[in-house]
Scaffold this active site. Structure first.
Site, PDB file in Angstrom:
ATOM      1  N   ASP A 349       0.846  -1.187   0.000  1.00 62.15           N
ATOM      2  CA  ASP A 349       0.000   0.000   0.000  1.00 62.15           C
ATOM      3  C   ASP A 349       0.889   1.248   0.000  1.00 62.15           C
ATOM      4  O   ASP A 349       1.863   1.340   0.757  1.00 62.15           O
ATOM      5  CB  ASP A 349      -0.893  -0.017   1.242  1.00 62.15           C
ATOM      6  CG  ASP A 349      -1.867   1.131   1.284  1.00 62.15           C
ATOM      7  OD1 ASP A 349      -2.741   1.182   0.406  1.00 62.15           O
ATOM      8  OD2 ASP A 349      -1.745   1.982   2.197  1.00 62.15           O
ATOM      9  N   GLU A 378       1.678   0.278  -4.997  1.00 64.71           N
ATOM     10  CA  GLU A 378       1.194   1.554  -5.512  1.00 64.71           C
ATOM     11  C   GLU A 378       2.376   2.521  -5.600  1.00 64.71           C
ATOM     12  O   GLU A 378       2.735   3.159  -4.615  1.00 64.71           O
ATOM     13  CB  GLU A 378       0.120   2.125  -4.599  1.00 64.71           C
ATOM     14  CG  GLU A 378      -1.141   1.288  -4.528  1.00 64.71           C
ATOM     15  CD  GLU A 378      -2.174   1.902  -3.598  1.00 64.71           C
ATOM     16  OE1 GLU A 378      -3.277   2.225  -4.068  1.00 64.71           O
ATOM     17  OE2 GLU A 378      -1.880   2.074  -2.402  1.00 64.71           O
TER      18      GLU A 378
END
Length: 675
Positions: A349, A378
């Site tokens: 994340d 990400e």
């Protein structure tokens, strides 16, 4: 909390006499106190339990023992200061079944906290638990074998929230909202359709990516009140090395959550599926209440020059992954999940907030164990106090070999800007998105210099997607951007988007329910919306079985043709050629048995116009339809390649060989020149 005082223009914590005047913010702190041992936390045996805590700024430290998760302390045992800022204690008895915390004196304050290295916890993760991890292994655990994976581009990832999977009243799954719900086989839903594990395995995907299943804050989900309505995605890290209790059949038993997550992994492996964990090492649930801050205030999080917390995560704080003991913690946490739970991959994340050195160290250590373990994340460009050249984002992908990043450029080209809800994309006949689609098709690599260049150095660095748990589902985005379209027209756009993902170079990624046009009723950010918004609607799945079959056939197409799974940028540049196509269409060939493909050449057309379209085909031989025949009006197969070479076209005339393709309708067509 500890005493705070000014130190060299920043906030310092505690009594500097404990550290010989060295602040936690001083580089000399790491030189003095970094501990490189592998025994932090509690090490259990029936004869004794050894505790080691890293707390350099503490003047005193204790282990506090409890009989129960919610009881009062039964003993408080002083620890001894040891090397490199650590404290140790050995309890010479069998401590199995006890709970514990640490108490440290920092400045004039006593802080009590859970052991950050805890491998087991009680309800809501508020006390660590002492147990024998081997006792949590399910039967046959030592014989668990993961499915093979030759390259990351062989993966087809299916992103899933455990509660979403099973909570629908017609899911046919008994153990709703639990780890074990994903282990149930033979479950059936409306009209007898397969649900749960059978449904997922039947699609042909290779990896199930689980939204956070580590222990997260009770502010997200209270494990002691699971009989009340609750829902959260779980991006509120609390205890990184322990499974979340709300997914266990009994959150009060520290062993249950461990055993049941292992059973989930074991079952998926037996069904040919690998397991990816969504991990959140970029921030914690509360920068002031987290155990890190209580034990070594100021060290584990990032601060701005004015002493306030850096907040590139928009969650109130950021983990200081660049600091040696935080980096060590993250690396060892990942290794724990691999060794103890046989996890096959990690989705990071807000990867762009983590430093490059830590990510490369994780990749190096995983390669020593199993190079096929995936690392994706990400790679957004986030604002943080970490210097730009150290951020693990798309701009620095060249410094991060073997680590994939989500291709948001491709996503937005295909369906339109996710933040401008009514903005069209390629699939909805938006203008000027052809090059954006081509960049994704090429796996995000430097394919044609500035014209078709993205962030990836190699295709394994491009994770291709058009939908995930964040933002609107693909169906909802299409609805918002095509107010005058019919549902049948939207289904064609939706199918085309999935086809682009599954026929592009790189790693394809699907969101659970994408196969049956999942909708969240227009809710963009459903992280704590009611379960009715988030659940996988098995009634909708039953009504869209032809769409499920379509996606299954796309996955089968990808798996049948290695040309869609080229492993290197050089292979892509050698075999991929974009062909002439009008606006709102993209065409390309994969030539010369690309990747060892059984067909000599493939021709792929993405058509976003509903009307009839006629295209000249490259004169490479007699073309045959491999996929999307429902869109083909006519195919003039053309002459053989040798014949075409012997009879070149007249100036301005049709291509040698005379091959033409006529199609109608939004969709994908794949042709092939066989051997």
């Amino acid at each position: 909390m500890s005493v705070q005082k000014e130190y060299h223009g920043t906030i310092d914590y505690g009594d500097l006499t404990v550290t010989d005047g060295i602040s936690v913010f001083d580089p000399a702190f790491d030189e003095r106190f970094v501990y490189d041992g592998d025994d932090l936390g509690a090490v259990y045996s029936p004869e004794r339990t050894r505790f080691r805590l890293w707390a350099p700024t503490a003047s005193e430290a204790k282990v506090v023992l409890y009989d129960t998760w919610d009881g009062t302390a039964v003993n408080e045992l002083p620890m001894q200061r040891d090397v490199k800022g650590t404290w140790t204690l050995t309890v010479e008895e069998d401590c199995r079944g006890l709970f514990y915390t640490y108490r440290v004196k920092v400045g004039q304050s006593w802080n009590e906290a859970v052991d950050p290295y805890a491998k087991a916890v009680g309800v809501n993760g508020e006390k660590a638990a002492i147990l024998d991890l081997r006792s949590t292994d399910p039967q046959g655990w030592e014989q668990d074998v993961k499915p093979s994976l030759a390259s990351p581009v062989e993966a087809v990832i299916y992103e899933l929230h455990l509660r979403d999977l099973s909570i629908h009243p017609h899911s046919g799954i008994r153990q709703k909202s639990k780890f074990l719900g994903l282990t149930e086989e033979g479950t059936r839903g409306p009209e007898g359709i397969p649900t749960g594990l059978d449904h997922i395995a039947g699609l042909g995907v290779t990896h199930v990516q689980l939204l956070p299943v580590f222990d997260y804050s009770r502010e997200s989900v209270d494990e002691s009140r699971l009989d009340e309505p609750h829902y959260n995605w779980g991006y509120d890290p609390q205890n990184y090395n322990v499974p979340e209790g709300s997914y266990a059949t009994d959150p009060y038993d520290p062993a249950k959550r461990i055993t049941e997550l292992k059973q989930l992994v074991q079952t998926l492996h037996a069904r040919g599926l690998r397991v990816i964990m969504d991990v959140v090492y970029n921030h914690v649930y509360d920068g002031y209440l987290i155990h890190f801050t209580k034990l070594v205030p100021g060290y584990y999080l990032r601060y701005k020059a004015d002493g306030t917390l850096s907040d590139g995560a928009f969650c109130g704080n950021e983990c200081a992954s660049e600091r040696p003991m935080m980096s060590k913690y993250i690396v060892e946490s990942i290794l724990h999940w691999v060794r103890e739970y046989h996890i096959d991959g990690f989705r990071f994340d807000l990867l762009g907030l983590i430093d490059i050195e830590t990510m490369n160290e994780i990749r190096r250590r995983l390669d020593e164990i199993d190079p096929s373990i995936l690392m994706i994340g990400e790679g957004w460009m986030m604002e943080t106090v970490l210097p730009k050249e150290r951020r693990a984002n798309q701009e620095n992908a060249g410094k991060l070999p073997g680590i994939g990043m989500f291709n948001d450029g491709m996503r937005d080209a295909v369906k339109g800007d996710i933040f401008i809800f009514d903005r069209k994309g390629f699939i909805s006949a938006g203008e000027g998105f052809e090059d954006g689609v081509k960049r994704g098709v090429a796996g995000g690599i430097d394919y044609d210099g500035a014209e078709l260049k993205q962030f990836a150095v190699e295709p394994i660095q491009s994770v291709n997607f058009v939908e995930c748990h964040d933002n609107h589902t693909l169906w909802d985005k299409i609805e918002l951007s095509t107010p005058d379209a019919s549902d049948d027209e939207r289904r064609a756009m939706h199918r085309l988007a999935s086809a682009i993902v599954l026929t592009s170079q790189g790693i394809p990624f699907l969101h659970a329910g994408q196969e049956f046009m999942r909708t969240k009723g227009g809710v963009e950010n459903s992280y704590k919306s009611p379960i009715e918004t988030n659940w996988l609607d098995w009634e909708r799945c039953a009504a869209h079985q032809d769409d499920v079959s379509y996606l299954r056939s796309l996955i089968a197409l990808r798996q049948a043709h290695p040309a869609f799974r080229l492993r290197t940028a050089d292979e892509i540049r050698a075999h991929l050629r974009f062909e002439a196509a009008p606006p709102h269409a993209v065409a390309y060939t994969l030539r010369d048995h690309a990747g060892g493909d059984p067909d000599r050449h493939l021709y792929v057309l993405y058509n976003a116009t509903p009307g009839a379209l006629s295209l000249e085909l490259p004169a490479l031989g007699p073309w045959e339809v491999r996929f999307g025949g429902e869109h083909v009006l006519a195919l003039q197969a053309g002459a053989s390649e040798s014949a075409a070479a012997a009879a070149p076209a007249a100036a301005g005339g049709p291509p040698a060989g005379g091959a033409r393709l006529e199609v109608r309708g939004v969709g994908v067509v794949v042709l092939a020149v066989p051997r």
